[in-house]
Design an enzyme around this catalytic site. Structure first.
Site, PDB file in Angstrom:
ATOM      1  N   ASP A   9       0.864  -1.194   0.000  1.00 22.34           N
ATOM      2  CA  ASP A   9       0.000   0.000   0.000  1.00 22.34           C
ATOM      3  C   ASP A   9       0.895   1.236   0.000  1.00 22.34           C
ATOM      4  OD1 ASP A   9      -2.409   1.587   0.202  1.00 22.34           O
ATOM      5  OD2 ASP A   9      -1.954   1.895   2.320  1.00 22.34           O
ATOM      6  N   SER A  10       0.282   2.390  -0.232  1.00 24.01           N
ATOM      7  CA  SER A  10       1.033   3.644  -0.206  1.00 24.01           C
ATOM      8  C   SER A  10       1.412   4.048   1.223  1.00 24.01           C
ATOM      9  CB  SER A  10       0.186   4.761  -0.824  1.00 24.01           C
ATOM     10  OG  SER A  10      -0.966   4.963  -0.024  1.00 24.01           O
ATOM     11  N   TYR A  41      -0.590   8.487  -2.813  1.00 24.19           N
ATOM     12  CA  TYR A  41      -0.510   8.153  -4.236  1.00 24.19           C
ATOM     13  C   TYR A  41      -1.656   8.832  -5.003  1.00 24.19           C
ATOM     14  CZ  TYR A  41       2.848   4.194  -3.742  1.00 24.19           C
ATOM     15  OH  TYR A  41       3.946   3.404  -3.534  1.00 24.19           O
ATOM     16  N   GLY A  42      -2.750   9.099  -4.303  1.00 28.70           N
ATOM     17  CA  GLY A  42      -3.982   9.585  -4.949  1.00 28.70           C
ATOM     18  C   GLY A  42      -3.805  10.731  -5.932  1.00 28.70           C
ATOM     19  N   CYS A  72      -4.276  -1.425  -2.057  1.00 30.59           N
ATOM     20  CA  CYS A  72      -4.376   0.012  -2.341  1.00 30.59           C
ATOM     21  C   CYS A  72      -5.223   0.128  -3.594  1.00 30.59           C
ATOM     22  CB  CYS A  72      -2.980   0.577  -2.587  1.00 30.59           C
ATOM     23  SG  CYS A  72      -2.975   2.292  -3.128  1.00 30.59           S
ATOM     24  N   ASN A  73      -6.329   0.860  -3.485  1.00 32.81           N
ATOM     25  CA  ASN A  73      -7.220   1.013  -4.631  1.00 32.81           C
ATOM     26  C   ASN A  73      -6.552   1.789  -5.761  1.00 32.81           C
ATOM     27  OD1 ASN A  73     -10.285   0.249  -3.725  1.00 32.81           O
ATOM     28  ND2 ASN A  73      -9.031   0.887  -2.001  1.00 32.81           N
ATOM     29  N   THR A  74      -5.808   2.845  -5.389  1.00 32.56           N
ATOM     30  CA  THR A  74      -5.172   3.702  -6.388  1.00 32.56           C
ATOM     31  C   THR A  74      -4.176   2.888  -7.220  1.00 32.56           C
ATOM     32  OG1 THR A  74      -5.333   5.398  -4.681  1.00 32.56           O
ATOM     33  CG2 THR A  74      -4.112   5.982  -6.652  1.00 32.56           C
ATOM     34  N   GLU A 151      -3.091   9.102   7.827  1.00 33.90           N
ATOM     35  CA  GLU A 151      -1.636   8.935   8.016  1.00 33.90           C
ATOM     36  C   GLU A 151      -1.137   9.751   9.212  1.00 33.90           C
ATOM     37  OE1 GLU A 151       0.848   7.109   6.420  1.00 33.90           O
ATOM     38  OE2 GLU A 151      -0.636   6.042   5.223  1.00 33.90           O
ATOM     39  N   CYS A 183     -10.974   3.194  -0.678  1.00 33.15           N
ATOM     40  CA  CYS A 183      -9.573   3.478  -0.363  1.00 33.15           C
ATOM     41  C   CYS A 183      -9.326   2.753   0.952  1.00 33.15           C
ATOM     42  CB  CYS A 183      -9.350   4.976  -0.197  1.00 33.15           C
ATOM     43  SG  CYS A 183      -7.729   5.377   0.507  1.00 33.15           S
ATOM     44  N   THR A 184      -8.212   2.033   1.034  1.00 35.99           N
ATOM     45  CA  THR A 184      -8.008   1.183   2.212  1.00 35.99           C
ATOM     46  C   THR A 184      -7.680   1.990   3.479  1.00 35.99           C
ATOM     47  OG1 THR A 184      -5.728   0.811   1.484  1.00 35.99           O
ATOM     48  CG2 THR A 184      -7.378  -0.850   0.892  1.00 35.99           C
ATOM     49  N   HIS A 185      -7.466   3.301   3.337  1.00 37.62           N
ATOM     50  CA  HIS A 185      -7.303   4.153   4.524  1.00 37.62           C
ATOM     51  C   HIS A 185      -8.671   4.481   5.163  1.00 37.62           C
ATOM     52  CE1 HIS A 185      -3.254   4.893   2.942  1.00 37.62           C
ATOM     53  NE2 HIS A 185      -2.951   5.541   4.056  1.00 37.62           N
TER      54      HIS A 185
HETATM   55  N1  DGL Z   1      -4.804   3.216   0.558  1.00 37.66           N
HETATM   56  C1  DGL Z   1      -4.692   3.832  -0.741  1.00 37.66           C
HETATM   57  C2  DGL Z   1      -5.908   3.473  -1.590  1.00 37.66           C
HETATM   58  O1  DGL Z   1      -6.581   2.503  -1.266  1.00 37.66           O
HETATM   59  C3  DGL Z   1      -4.449   5.300  -0.542  1.00 37.66           C
HETATM   60  C4  DGL Z   1      -3.912   5.958  -1.760  1.00 37.66           C
HETATM   61  C5  DGL Z   1      -3.142   7.209  -1.498  1.00 37.66           C
HETATM   62  O2  DGL Z   1      -2.015   7.096  -1.037  1.00 37.66           O
HETATM   63  O3  DGL Z   1      -3.636   8.294  -1.843  1.00 37.66           O
HETATM   64  O4  DGL Z   1      -6.198   4.081  -2.577  1.00 37.66           O
END
Ligand code: DGL
Length: 265
Positions: A9-10, A41-42, A72-74, A151, A183-185
């Site tokens: 993940d990011s 990453y978004g 991570c979805n992105t 974060e 988004c996994t966050h």
């Molecule tokens: N957890 C990432 C996701 O699911 C976050 C992406 C990011 O860093 O913006 O998209």
């Protein structure tokens, strides 16, 4: 098969998926990389996210993982296809499982998808949802403040609630009965999101359905592990080891997790 499962993940968001993976697959060993130093990453371009995702995957490849979960979805939106084509092990993303979870529960076939700018712009959820139910109405909303909020660790108080409420204001005029935390966050903000959208909307993440996919693949290839000790899980971060350690031990309830720094470029 004793090889570990890699998860990337990011940042810390993918730990919400690891939590479910550990619950469902308590005998498996996990190696996790959170690219905290380059998070989020978004807002980045698809080309850059693809490059970073491959760097994380290559780093785990050298640890002989038997499977990779792109938590991570992105990253899933822009890199899953190339990873699945080129990696010598199964690669699982989080977008199709999230869409599947939503289609299972939506009554009116009206689904809201919250995600990063990258995920929303990619159209990957629309594609997945439409492939499962062509008449599905989709309400996408990008929520750029959410990842930095999680974060920072300040996701629990009034400030966080107010930020969530404000960010979700464009949804007031929309109709939907199911909301995907795309988004996994975002599962860390689930209470605030549920309070904002009200009790008539089902809020769900892709963690459970992703764990289902991982479980099915392990069974299909008969590559399950028999036993693991908690100290065999490893966590790598490109950012602060101390902060990452605090988050891992709080979220995953591992008293003294093994966290190491890793760097790219
Ligand atoms: N957890 C990432 C996701 O699911 C976050 C992406 C990011 O860093 O913006 O998209």
């Amino acid at each position: 098969m004793n090889a570990p499962i890699g998860v990337i993940d990011s940042g810390v968001g993918g730990l919400t998926v690891v939590k479910e993976l550990m619950r469902r697959l308590p005998n498996e060993q996990f190696l996790y990389i959170g690219d905290t130093a380059r998070c989020p990453y978004g807002p980045r371009s698809a080309t850059e996210v693809r490059k970073f995702t491959w760097q994380l995957a290559d780093a785990l490849k050298s640890h002989s993982i038997k499977m990779l979960v792109v938590a991570c979805n992105t990253a899933t939106a822009v890199a899953l296809e190339s990873l699945q084509k080129k990696c010598p092990f199964p690669v699982v993303g989080v977008i199709f499982p999230g869409a599947r979870a939503a289609i299972k529960v939506t009554k009116r076939s009206e689904v809201c998808i919250l995600g990063t700018v990258g995920t929303v712009h990619s159209g990957a959820y629309e594609q997945a949802l439409k492939s499962l139910s062509s008449s599905c109405k989709i309400v996408p909303l990008a929520c750029p403040p959410f990842v930095p909020l999680v974060e920072s660790g300040e996701y629990e108080g009034d400030f966080a609630f107010e930020l969530v409420r404000k960010t979700l204001e464009p949804l007031n005029k929309e109709s939907f009965d199911t909301l995907i935390l795309g988004c996994t966050h975002y599962p860390l903000l689930q209470n605030h999101i549920e309070q904002t959208v009200g009790p008539n909307v089902i809020v769900l993440s892709s963690a459970e359905e992703t764990a289902d996919d991982v479980d099915r693949i392990l069974t299909y290839y008969q590559i399950q592990r028999k036993k693991v000790n908690v100290e065999e899980h490893y966590f790598y971060t490109t950012g602060s080891v101390a902060m990452f350690k605090t988050t891992v031990s709080k979220w995953l309830e591992i008293p003294n997790p093994k966290v190491q720094q890793i760097s790219f470029e």
